[in-house]
Design a protein around this motif. Structure first.
Motif, short mmCIF file in Angstrom:
data_model
loop_
_atom_site.label_atom_id
_atom_site.label_comp_id
_atom_site.label_asym_id
_atom_site.label_seq_id
_atom_site.Cartn_x
_atom_site.Cartn_y
_atom_site.Cartn_z
N ASN A 1 0.83 -1.19 0.00
CA ASN A 1 0.00 0.00 0.00
C ASN A 1 0.87 1.25 0.00
OD1 ASN A 1 -2.28 1.61 0.04
ND2 ASN A 1 -3.11 0.77 1.95
N GLY B 1 -4.79 4.02 0.78
CA GLY B 1 -5.01 3.02 -0.26
C GLY B 1 -6.27 3.22 -1.07
N VAL C 1 -7.79 -2.35 -2.08
CA VAL C 1 -6.83 -2.71 -1.04
C VAL C 1 -7.48 -2.61 0.35
CG1 VAL C 1 -4.70 -1.96 0.10
CG2 VAL C 1 -4.78 -2.14 -2.39
N LYS C 2 -8.27 -1.56 0.57
CA LYS C 2 -8.92 -1.41 1.88
C LYS C 2 -9.89 -2.57 2.13
CE LYS C 2 -8.89 3.63 1.85
NZ LYS C 2 -9.75 4.80 1.73
N TYR D 1 -0.57 -3.54 6.26
CA TYR D 1 0.02 -2.93 5.07
C TYR D 1 1.54 -2.88 5.15
CZ TYR D 1 -4.73 -1.12 4.22
OH TYR D 1 -6.08 -1.00 4.01
N CYS E 1 -0.22 -7.62 -4.20
CA CYS E 1 -0.64 -6.40 -4.90
C CYS E 1 -1.27 -6.81 -6.22
CB CYS E 1 0.56 -5.48 -5.15
SG CYS E 1 1.88 -6.25 -6.11
N PHE F 1 -0.89 5.46 -6.81
CA PHE F 1 -0.59 4.20 -6.13
C PHE F 1 0.69 3.61 -6.71
CE2 PHE F 1 -0.78 -0.01 -4.55
CZ PHE F 1 -1.67 -0.05 -3.50
#
Lengths: 340, 340
Positions: free
Chosen positions: A182, A190, A194-195, A212, A228, B231
């Motif tokens: 992140n 993020g 991702v969250k 993270y 990722c 990101f």
């Protein structure tokens, strides 16, 4: 370990079958129990094989495939328009049990699409991920996805985390620390995927999810498995490779300035070359497509002979370890223990 | 260049105002025409200032702000809930013309949100981007966005490309080569946003758009401006910093093995330290928020005193160069020439 049979897509990659045939024959010599099946333009492959001496043909089959998939071909075209491509025929040998693994240096998107179609994914896995180990200050970390999935849902990231953790366990890490890559370590940081993946991982059982990790934390060795999407992983891997090459070139220049430094440069250069190799695992060692009902190793499109040999070696190890079966068993436990 | 006045958010960052006050006073000494306004808890700042000797108070104002924004605070909370934060008051000094630039080491998301609200963006720009130069084999490349926007539309990437190109021109690159960061160089590669941004850039006039660049191509120096979402840019920047640190540590270890190598290690280490600094521009030199009607420089949250000094220096240069005004002029030309 019984004698492994590996199917080789002889037509994939940037350089055509010459390097691939050479690497295959070298592996046959190095591993006396190994059997290989070279798939592609049979006359061309036979001609290349005939140029080498002392080939044990009892361990080498050539199977003709009339089509080849170009490196810039759309995966959908490879899937629907080329039923007799070398990549597909090689994968079908794994699906039918005639081979235990497939190695290809061809089009990544096509390999991903064809693998899913021909081999199917493991239960609970929507899309396979590409994984490789990258070096850190304290050892190595398994990084996925490396480019097979440019967009990833939170669920996909969650599945990658589980698969990466299981692979790390199989490779000997007792309780792998699993992290999401992140842009910060605070909860609010993020994008939405991702969250949401963090939420799924926090409530998953049987996983050592540590939260993270940022780009610098990855190289500090803060996690054993870093997850990722494939866009981010691909950029991270390739930029690291480029940076390591740049640093090596700068140091090389520095050491050429005078006689003393030139003499001593020899001390540092082997280390740097080793680092460069470590930092380009996909190029040098192949990367695995994880989450399929079969072993598939992707070699870099511009892999050298030794790079393709390493990819075959990786396929031998993964099939010998029964990676897909072990992954399936562990996945069932994790998915049953966690969310349903 | 007339005497610049820079507003400093004295309460931002991981270490509180001590480093920031020290860096500010060092800049005042180094640049005799500089005026600074320190914004934050006035009693605390005055106490820290009084600990230093020979401070030219005619060039140093302290403005009290009753609130401070925490590093993990939500941007929406910083925007709506804290009308008297040090960050906001500092930005308002720029908006009202009492200062030419603002420097903050505080919460990036809050700085982004407050900058947009207080200063507004330039015409044609929806969201500002964070930009910094990273070293390549042939020089430097401007990389944006570095983390201000974790999700980016194709239109945002297009605007970043135009802004990055204009900044590179201002910094002296004649016809900057502008590229989109992607997972491959073929047309079919990438996610939807990147593919659509490529379409917008191909039809833009007044831009030297050269197509896709990969992570390794970036370090090979294939482009002068590389565009990606925040990101990806953040991960690239931080992982590069982490990798450079790791390589330096490994080489340091290598050079400590024996007396000869220890003696010669001194040759390589300064170069490596320099590389590490180059590779952490946000930490060491600050990064600019580009696309606002005013100069805003973000210093790294854990910047050292010299790091914060560099961020102030960057703000002095950008305000001296009238960066926002020049950007506005060039943006109008590009947007009028291209799509409307």
């Amino acid at each position: 370990m019984s004698a492994p049979i590996i199917a080789i897509d002889a037509m994939g990659g940037d350089f055509g079958p010459r390097n691939i045939v050479q690497a295959s024959l070298a592996c046959l010599t190095a591993t006396p129990s190994l059997h290989l099946v070279l798939v592609g333009q049979a006359p061309l492959i036979e001609e290349l094989v005939s140029g080498h001496e002392a080939v044990d043909r009892s361990r080498l089959r050539v199977i003709h495939a009339s089509e080849a998939i170009a490196m810039d071909e759309r995966p959908s075209q490879a899937l629907r328009g080329k039923p007799d491509s070398s990549m597909r025929v090689a994968l079908e040998l794994v699906a039918s049990g005639q081979a235990q693994a497939c190695v290809s240096a061809g089009n990544t998107g096509a390999l991903m699409a064809l693998s899913r179609f021909v081999l199917k994914t493991l239960p609970g896995i929507d899309r396979p991920a590409m994984i490789a180990a990258i070096p850190t200050r304290s050892g190595h970390c398994q990084l996925l996805d490396l480019g097979a999935n440019v967009d990833c849902s939170a669920e996909a990231l969650y599945q990658f985390a589980v698969m990466g953790s299981v692979l790390a366990e199989i490779l000997g890490v007792a309780t792998p620390r699993v992290a999401l890559l992140n842009v910060g370590t605070e909860d609010i940081k993020g994008n939405q995927q991702v969250k949401r993946a963090a939420g799924l991982l926090q409530s998953a059982s049987g996983l050592n999810y540590i939260g993270y990790v940022e780009g610098d934390g990855l190289y500090r060795g803060e996690a054993d498995v870093v997850v990722c999407d494939g866009f981010v992983g691909n950029v991270l891997l390739k930029s690291s490779e480029g940076l390591a090459t740049m640093i090596a070139a700068r140091i090389e220049t520095l050491f050429q300035r005078n006689l003393l430094s030139r003499a001593v440069g020899a001390l540092a250069l082997p280390l740097l070359k080793r680092l460069q190799t470590d930092l380009a695992p996909a190029r040098h060692n192949g990367a695995s497509l994880l989450g399929l009902q079969g072993v598939v190793v992707k070699s870099h499109g511009s892999a050298s002979v030794s790079g393709f040999q390493s990819a075959i070696q990786r396929a031998i190890v993964e099939s010998g370890e029964n990676l897909p079966q072990r992954l399936r068993g562990r996945l069932e436990t994790v998915f049953q223990g966690g969310r349903t």
